[in-house]
Motif scaffolding. Structure first.
Motif, mmCIF file in Angstrom:
data_model
loop_
_atom_site.group_PDB
_atom_site.id
_atom_site.type_symbol
_atom_site.label_atom_id
_atom_site.label_comp_id
_atom_site.label_asym_id
_atom_site.label_seq_id
_atom_site.Cartn_x
_atom_site.Cartn_y
_atom_site.Cartn_z
ATOM 1 N N GLY A 9 56.707 47.088 31.861
ATOM 2 C CA GLY A 9 57.397 46.881 30.597
ATOM 3 C C GLY A 9 56.432 46.841 29.428
ATOM 4 N N SER A 10 56.970 47.160 28.250
ATOM 5 C CA SER A 10 56.195 47.111 27.016
ATOM 6 C C SER A 10 57.157 47.079 25.840
ATOM 7 N N ASN A 11 56.801 46.317 24.805
ATOM 8 C CA ASN A 11 57.575 46.388 23.561
ATOM 9 C C ASN A 11 56.673 46.531 22.340
ATOM 10 N N ARG A 12 55.421 46.816 22.542
ATOM 11 C CA ARG A 12 54.493 47.145 21.449
ATOM 12 C C ARG A 12 53.953 48.540 21.729
ATOM 13 N N GLU A 13 54.325 49.483 20.865
ATOM 14 C CA GLU A 13 53.980 50.888 21.098
ATOM 15 C C GLU A 13 54.297 51.251 22.549
ATOM 16 N N PRO A 14 55.537 50.987 22.980
ATOM 17 C CA PRO A 14 55.857 51.082 24.405
ATOM 18 C C PRO A 14 55.719 52.479 25.002
ATOM 19 N N GLU A 15 56.088 53.508 24.272
ATOM 20 C CA GLU A 15 55.965 54.855 24.842
ATOM 21 C C GLU A 15 54.512 55.149 25.195
ATOM 22 N N GLN A 16 53.615 54.856 24.268
ATOM 23 C CA GLN A 16 52.187 55.108 24.468
ATOM 24 C C GLN A 16 51.653 54.318 25.662
ATOM 25 N N HIS A 17 51.955 53.029 25.714
ATOM 26 C CA HIS A 17 51.397 52.175 26.763
ATOM 27 C C HIS A 17 51.989 52.478 28.138
ATOM 28 N N LEU A 18 53.288 52.767 28.194
ATOM 29 C CA LEU A 18 53.875 53.086 29.496
ATOM 30 C C LEU A 18 53.381 54.439 30.011
ATOM 31 N N ARG A 19 53.285 55.427 29.115
ATOM 32 C CA ARG A 19 52.738 56.727 29.545
ATOM 33 C C ARG A 19 51.342 56.553 30.131
ATOM 34 N N ALA A 20 50.506 55.796 29.434
ATOM 35 C CA ALA A 20 49.126 55.586 29.888
ATOM 36 C C ALA A 20 49.098 54.806 31.204
ATOM 37 N N ALA A 21 49.963 53.818 31.350
ATOM 38 C CA ALA A 21 50.003 53.026 32.581
ATOM 39 C C ALA A 21 50.438 53.889 33.763
ATOM 40 N N ILE A 22 51.425 54.727 33.558
ATOM 41 C CA ILE A 22 51.897 55.611 34.623
ATOM 42 C C ILE A 22 50.788 56.581 35.022
ATOM 43 N N ALA A 23 50.069 57.103 34.038
ATOM 44 C CA ALA A 23 48.939 58.002 34.336
ATOM 45 C C ALA A 23 47.865 57.262 35.128
ATOM 46 N N ALA A 24 47.583 56.013 34.768
ATOM 47 C CA ALA A 24 46.567 55.227 35.485
ATOM 48 C C ALA A 24 47.014 54.935 36.914
ATOM 49 N N LEU A 25 48.298 54.641 37.108
ATOM 50 C CA LEU A 25 48.814 54.406 38.462
ATOM 51 C C LEU A 25 48.672 55.667 39.308
ATOM 52 N N ASP A 46 62.780 35.913 20.928
ATOM 53 C CA ASP A 46 63.291 36.839 19.926
ATOM 54 C C ASP A 46 62.195 37.848 19.616
ATOM 55 N N GLY A 47 62.351 39.059 20.128
ATOM 56 C CA GLY A 47 61.333 40.083 19.928
ATOM 57 C C GLY A 47 61.945 41.462 19.953
ATOM 58 N N GLY A 48 61.115 42.446 19.763
ATOM 59 C CA GLY A 48 61.561 43.827 19.779
ATOM 60 C C GLY A 48 62.008 44.259 21.160
ATOM 61 N N ASP A 49 62.777 45.338 21.189
ATOM 62 C CA ASP A 49 63.247 45.884 22.460
ATOM 63 C C ASP A 49 62.076 46.315 23.331
ATOM 64 N N PHE A 50 62.288 46.226 24.624
ATOM 65 C CA PHE A 50 61.313 46.661 25.620
ATOM 66 C C PHE A 50 61.722 48.014 26.186
ATOM 67 N N GLY A 87 56.812 36.602 25.357
ATOM 68 C CA GLY A 87 56.428 37.124 24.052
ATOM 69 C C GLY A 87 56.234 38.628 24.119
ATOM 70 N N ASP A 88 55.881 39.193 22.982
ATOM 71 C CA ASP A 88 55.642 40.624 22.898
ATOM 72 C C ASP A 88 54.516 41.029 23.842
ATOM 73 N N ARG A 89 54.610 42.246 24.361
ATOM 74 C CA ARG A 89 53.634 42.747 25.330
ATOM 75 C C ARG A 89 53.285 44.193 25.014
ATOM 76 N N THR A 90 51.991 44.492 25.037
ATOM 77 C CA THR A 90 51.589 45.886 25.006
ATOM 78 C C THR A 90 51.859 46.506 26.360
ATOM 79 N N LEU A 91 51.595 45.737 27.416
ATOM 80 C CA LEU A 91 51.821 46.226 28.768
ATOM 81 C C LEU A 91 51.966 45.033 29.700
ATOM 82 N N ASP A 92 52.990 45.094 30.534
ATOM 83 C CA ASP A 92 53.234 44.052 31.529
ATOM 84 C C ASP A 92 53.598 44.757 32.833
ATOM 85 N N ILE A 93 52.788 44.584 33.854
ATOM 86 C CA ILE A 93 53.072 45.178 35.165
ATOM 87 C C ILE A 93 52.982 44.068 36.206
#
Length: 168
Positions: A9-25, A46-50, A87-93
Motif C-alpha cells: 500500500g501507498s498513499n504518497r505518490e502511490p503510483e510511483q512507489h508501488l511500481r518501484a516496489a513491484i519491480a524490486a519484488l 484522516d488521510g489521502g486515499d491509498f 498515518g500516511d505512507r510512501t510504501l507499506d509492505i
C-alpha cells in the motif's frame, strides 16, 4: 522454497512507489503473482486515499529475513516510522501469510523489537488487504480459521462495497 503473501500500500505518490516496489519484488524473487491495484480510503486516520495490492512471492528467506528485506525496501522509499502507527505512507509492505505458519508477535534470537511478527496479520480483517489476496489466492486456507481467503472475503461486511481498480 516458501510462499509469502504480501499486502502492498501507498498513499504518497502511490503510483510511483508501488511500481518501484513491484519491480524490486520481481528483481529479488523472480516471477510474482500480483493482484489488481485498488484505490481505498485511509483506515484508522484522516488521510489521502491509498493504492493497495497483494503479491505472492516464492522465497528461500525465512519470515524474519523477508520482513527485514521488506523494511529496507520501505525505507529506501522514504518510509517514516517515527509518526503514529496509522498515518500516511510512501510504501507499506506486510507479510500477511507465510506458508501455513502461525506467529504471535514472536521475535527470534538476536532480533530487535521491530522484528516481531504476527502471521497471519490482523490486517487481514480489512477489505483492502483481504480482497486483493482472495483474488490471487482464493483457495489458500488461513491458519487458525479453517477458512479459505475466498470464504473469508465472501463473508466480509464490505464484500458488496465497490473498490475502484487502478492501472499502474
Amino acid at each position: 522454497m516458501s510462499k509469502a503473501y504480501l499486502s502492498l500500500g501507498s498513499n504518497r505518490e502511490p503510483e510511483q512507489h508501488l511500481r518501484a516496489a513491484i519491480a524490486a519484488l520481481r528483481e529479488q524473487f523472480g516471477t510474482i503473482v500480483l493482484s489488481e491495484v485498488y484505490r481505498t480510503r485511509a483506515v484508522g486516520f484522516d488521510g489521502g486515499d491509498f493504492l493497495n495490492a497483494a503479491a505472492i512471492v516464492d522465497t528461500a528467506l525465512d519470515p524474519f529475513a523477508l520482513n527485514a528485506w521488506l523494511h529496507a525496501l520501505e525505507d529506501a522509499h522514504g518510509r517514516d516510522r517515527s509518526g503514529p502507527r496509522f498515518g500516511d505512507r510512501t510504501l507499506d509492505i506486510d507479510i500477511v501469510l507465510f506458508d501455513d505458519l502461525v506467529l504471535h508477535g514472536d521475535g527470534h534470537p538476536g532480533s530487535s523489537p521491530g522484528q516481531a511478527l504476527q502471521i497471519p496479520r490482523d490486517e487481514l480483517k480489512h477489505a483492502f488487504v483481504l480482497r486483493p489476496l482472495a483474488e490471487i489466492a482464493p483457495d489458500v486456507v488461513v491458519p487458525g480459521t479453517a477458512r479459505t481467503l475466498a470464504q473469508l472475503w465472501a463473508a466480509h461486511a464490505d464484500r458488496a462495497t465497490p473498490m475502484e481498480s487502478v492501472e499502474l
